[in-house]
Design a protein around this motif. Structure first.
Motif, mmCIF file in Angstrom:
data_model
loop_
_atom_site.group_PDB
_atom_site.id
_atom_site.type_symbol
_atom_site.label_atom_id
_atom_site.label_comp_id
_atom_site.label_asym_id
_atom_site.label_seq_id
_atom_site.Cartn_x
_atom_site.Cartn_y
_atom_site.Cartn_z
ATOM 1 N N GLY A 248 0.798 -1.220 0.000
ATOM 2 C CA GLY A 248 0.000 0.000 0.000
ATOM 3 C C GLY A 248 0.828 1.267 0.000
ATOM 4 N N GLY A 249 2.117 1.144 0.315
ATOM 5 C CA GLY A 249 3.004 2.294 0.232
ATOM 6 C C GLY A 249 3.168 3.091 1.505
ATOM 7 N N GLY A 250 2.504 2.700 2.579
ATOM 8 C CA GLY A 250 2.626 3.425 3.842
ATOM 9 C C GLY A 250 3.929 3.098 4.551
ATOM 10 N N PRO A 251 4.267 3.853 5.591
ATOM 11 C CA PRO A 251 5.488 3.583 6.349
ATOM 12 C C PRO A 251 5.403 2.251 7.088
ATOM 13 C CG PRO A 251 4.152 5.223 7.472
ATOM 14 C CD PRO A 251 3.525 5.001 6.134
ATOM 15 N N LYS A 252 6.557 1.689 7.351
ATOM 16 C CA LYS A 252 6.621 0.383 8.017
ATOM 17 C C LYS A 252 7.687 0.463 9.101
ATOM 18 C CE LYS A 252 8.453 -2.983 5.737
ATOM 19 N NZ LYS A 252 8.689 -4.050 4.742
ATOM 20 N N LEU A 253 7.357 -0.023 10.290
ATOM 21 C CA LEU A 253 8.266 0.032 11.428
ATOM 22 C C LEU A 253 8.374 -1.335 12.076
ATOM 23 C CD1 LEU A 253 9.959 1.645 13.543
ATOM 24 C CD2 LEU A 253 7.800 2.023 14.781
ATOM 25 N N LEU A 254 9.603 -1.785 12.269
ATOM 26 C CA LEU A 254 9.852 -3.034 12.986
ATOM 27 C C LEU A 254 10.521 -2.691 14.308
ATOM 28 C CD1 LEU A 254 11.051 -6.452 11.833
ATOM 29 C CD2 LEU A 254 12.431 -5.276 13.549
ATOM 30 N N VAL A 255 10.001 -3.243 15.387
ATOM 31 C CA VAL A 255 10.558 -3.019 16.715
ATOM 32 C C VAL A 255 10.865 -4.360 17.363
ATOM 33 C CG1 VAL A 255 10.073 -2.170 19.046
ATOM 34 C CG2 VAL A 255 9.391 -0.819 17.059
ATOM 35 N N SER A 256 12.099 -4.494 17.875
ATOM 36 C CA SER A 256 12.513 -5.681 18.625
ATOM 37 C C SER A 256 12.820 -5.239 20.047
ATOM 38 C CB SER A 256 13.770 -6.311 18.009
ATOM 39 O OG SER A 256 13.566 -6.621 16.658
ATOM 40 N N MET A 257 12.287 -5.950 21.020
ATOM 41 C CA MET A 257 12.475 -5.531 22.400
ATOM 42 C C MET A 257 12.597 -6.717 23.337
ATOM 43 S SD MET A 257 8.643 -4.155 23.418
ATOM 44 C CE MET A 257 9.148 -3.773 25.107
ATOM 45 N N HIS A 258 13.126 -6.446 24.519
ATOM 46 C CA HIS A 258 13.137 -7.409 25.615
ATOM 47 C C HIS A 258 11.846 -7.181 26.400
ATOM 48 C CE1 HIS A 258 17.832 -7.499 25.548
ATOM 49 N NE2 HIS A 258 17.301 -8.317 24.652
ATOM 50 N N PRO A 259 10.842 -8.037 26.236
ATOM 51 C CA PRO A 259 9.528 -7.761 26.823
ATOM 52 C C PRO A 259 9.517 -7.688 28.343
ATOM 53 C CG PRO A 259 9.636 -9.986 25.925
ATOM 54 C CD PRO A 259 10.863 -9.290 25.459
ATOM 55 N N SER A 260 10.324 -8.507 29.003
ATOM 56 C CA SER A 260 10.335 -8.486 30.466
ATOM 57 C C SER A 260 11.060 -7.258 31.005
ATOM 58 C CB SER A 260 10.988 -9.758 31.021
ATOM 59 O OG SER A 260 10.248 -10.907 30.655
ATOM 60 N N LEU A 261 12.093 -6.834 30.294
ATOM 61 C CA LEU A 261 12.890 -5.688 30.727
ATOM 62 C C LEU A 261 12.348 -4.371 30.195
ATOM 63 C CD1 LEU A 261 16.467 -7.204 30.208
ATOM 64 C CD2 LEU A 261 15.132 -7.080 32.324
ATOM 65 N N GLY A 262 11.491 -4.431 29.174
ATOM 66 C CA GLY A 262 10.931 -3.220 28.595
ATOM 67 C C GLY A 262 11.931 -2.415 27.793
ATOM 68 N N GLU A 263 12.938 -3.075 27.224
ATOM 69 C CA GLU A 263 13.983 -2.392 26.473
ATOM 70 C C GLU A 263 13.835 -2.654 24.975
ATOM 71 O OE1 GLU A 263 17.500 -2.943 29.863
ATOM 72 O OE2 GLU A 263 17.541 -4.096 27.991
ATOM 73 N N VAL A 264 13.930 -1.611 24.176
ATOM 74 C CA VAL A 264 13.991 -1.763 22.720
ATOM 75 C C VAL A 264 15.449 -2.005 22.344
ATOM 76 C CG1 VAL A 264 13.661 -0.643 20.495
ATOM 77 C CG2 VAL A 264 11.974 -0.320 22.316
ATOM 78 N N VAL A 265 15.717 -3.103 21.625
ATOM 79 C CA VAL A 265 17.100 -3.464 21.306
ATOM 80 C C VAL A 265 17.430 -3.279 19.831
ATOM 81 C CG1 VAL A 265 17.320 -5.059 23.232
ATOM 82 C CG2 VAL A 265 16.419 -5.902 21.066
ATOM 83 N N ALA A 266 16.424 -3.194 18.972
ATOM 84 C CA ALA A 266 16.668 -2.971 17.548
ATOM 85 C C ALA A 266 15.381 -2.456 16.904
ATOM 86 C CB ALA A 266 17.123 -4.258 16.854
ATOM 87 N N ALA A 267 15.546 -1.621 15.901
ATOM 88 C CA ALA A 267 14.393 -1.076 15.189
ATOM 89 C C ALA A 267 14.790 -0.779 13.752
ATOM 90 C CB ALA A 267 13.872 0.186 15.870
ATOM 91 N N ASP A 268 13.797 -0.811 12.884
ATOM 92 C CA ASP A 268 14.040 -0.544 11.466
ATOM 93 C C ASP A 268 12.789 0.115 10.897
ATOM 94 O OD1 ASP A 268 15.530 -0.715 9.006
ATOM 95 O OD2 ASP A 268 14.128 -2.272 8.387
ATOM 96 N N CYS A 269 12.958 1.264 10.264
ATOM 97 C CA CYS A 269 11.818 2.008 9.729
ATOM 98 C C CYS A 269 12.002 2.232 8.236
ATOM 99 C CB CYS A 269 11.670 3.345 10.453
ATOM 100 S SG CYS A 269 10.219 4.298 9.971
#
Length: 209
Positions: free
Chosen positions: A134-155
């Motif tokens: 569809g052409g809209g923006p796309k965001l990938l988020v990787s996180m440590h769910p128990s620690l609440g930390e984002v460890v990698a992202a790609d937009c």
């Protein structure tokens, strides 16, 4: 999805390079077959795209695996995508995380990844391949769910700050859900293994009595 773990030789001719004697080595490989999803070739998904995805996967795992506890060892993670209807990289990160945990590799936490998109004014969680077109923006988020930390992202694509924040929150919520389901699956596997081991030991115990 494959995970391999081996001890590295102490040295000598032909021995693999070890950055530090008190730290393990993490090898990461990610590849997508050209036939994995319709339209991949037209979208330019090739070596460059695979290299970018591999870099995101590596970042997520390097922030997670406790290499300091794997001295003179090497852990290899290989993800080969043969079929995909969107979200292949997020799926690969989740699969790698579960495989590493199941193999007993020491980790700070599980890694939970989710890909979100925006189409026709709506945020989309775990977009399909058709929705991605569809052409809209796309965001990938990787996180440590128990620690609440984002460890990698790609937009991918241009996105305003307000929309980015909304997509990031949607992704974080989805990642926490993925993490919870992953823990349930690992617990179920561990319980099944324990039950099988107990069943094997029980006849031996009866014979000894």
């Amino acid at each position: 999805e494959g995970v391999g773990r081996e001890r590295l030789p102490q040295g000598g001719e032909g021995a693999p390079y070890v950055p530090a004697a008190n730290r393990g080595v993490l090898g990461v490989e990610y590849a997508e077959a050209q036939f994995a999803a319709a339209g991949m070739r037209s979208r330019g998904v090739g070596r460059t795209r695979a290299a970018d995805s591999q870099a995101v996967l590596r970042s997520a795992l390097e922030a997670t695996v406790l290499l300091s506890q794997l001295a003179r060892s090497r852990v290899d993670v290989r993800c080969h995508v043969l079929a995909s209807d969107g979200g292949a990289l997020a799926c690969a990160i989740n699969a790698a995380s579960i495989a590493l945990a199941d193999a007993g590799v020491p980790m700070r936490d599980l890694v939970a990844a989710v890909e979100v998109g925006h189409l026709d004014g709506h945020g989309l969680l775990d977009c399909t391949h058709q929705e991605q077109l569809g052409g809209g923006p796309k965001l990938l988020v990787s996180m440590h769910p128990s620690l609440g930390e984002v460890v990698a992202a790609d937009c991918e694509g241009k996105v305003a700050t307000e929309l980015f924040d909304a997509l990031a929150e949607l992704a974080a919520e989805g990642a926490r859900g993925v993490g919870a389901e992953a823990r349930k699956a690992l617990a179920a596997v561990a319980n099944a293994r324990a039950a099988r081991a107990d069943a094997k030991l029980r006849p031996v115990a009866l014979q000894q009595e």
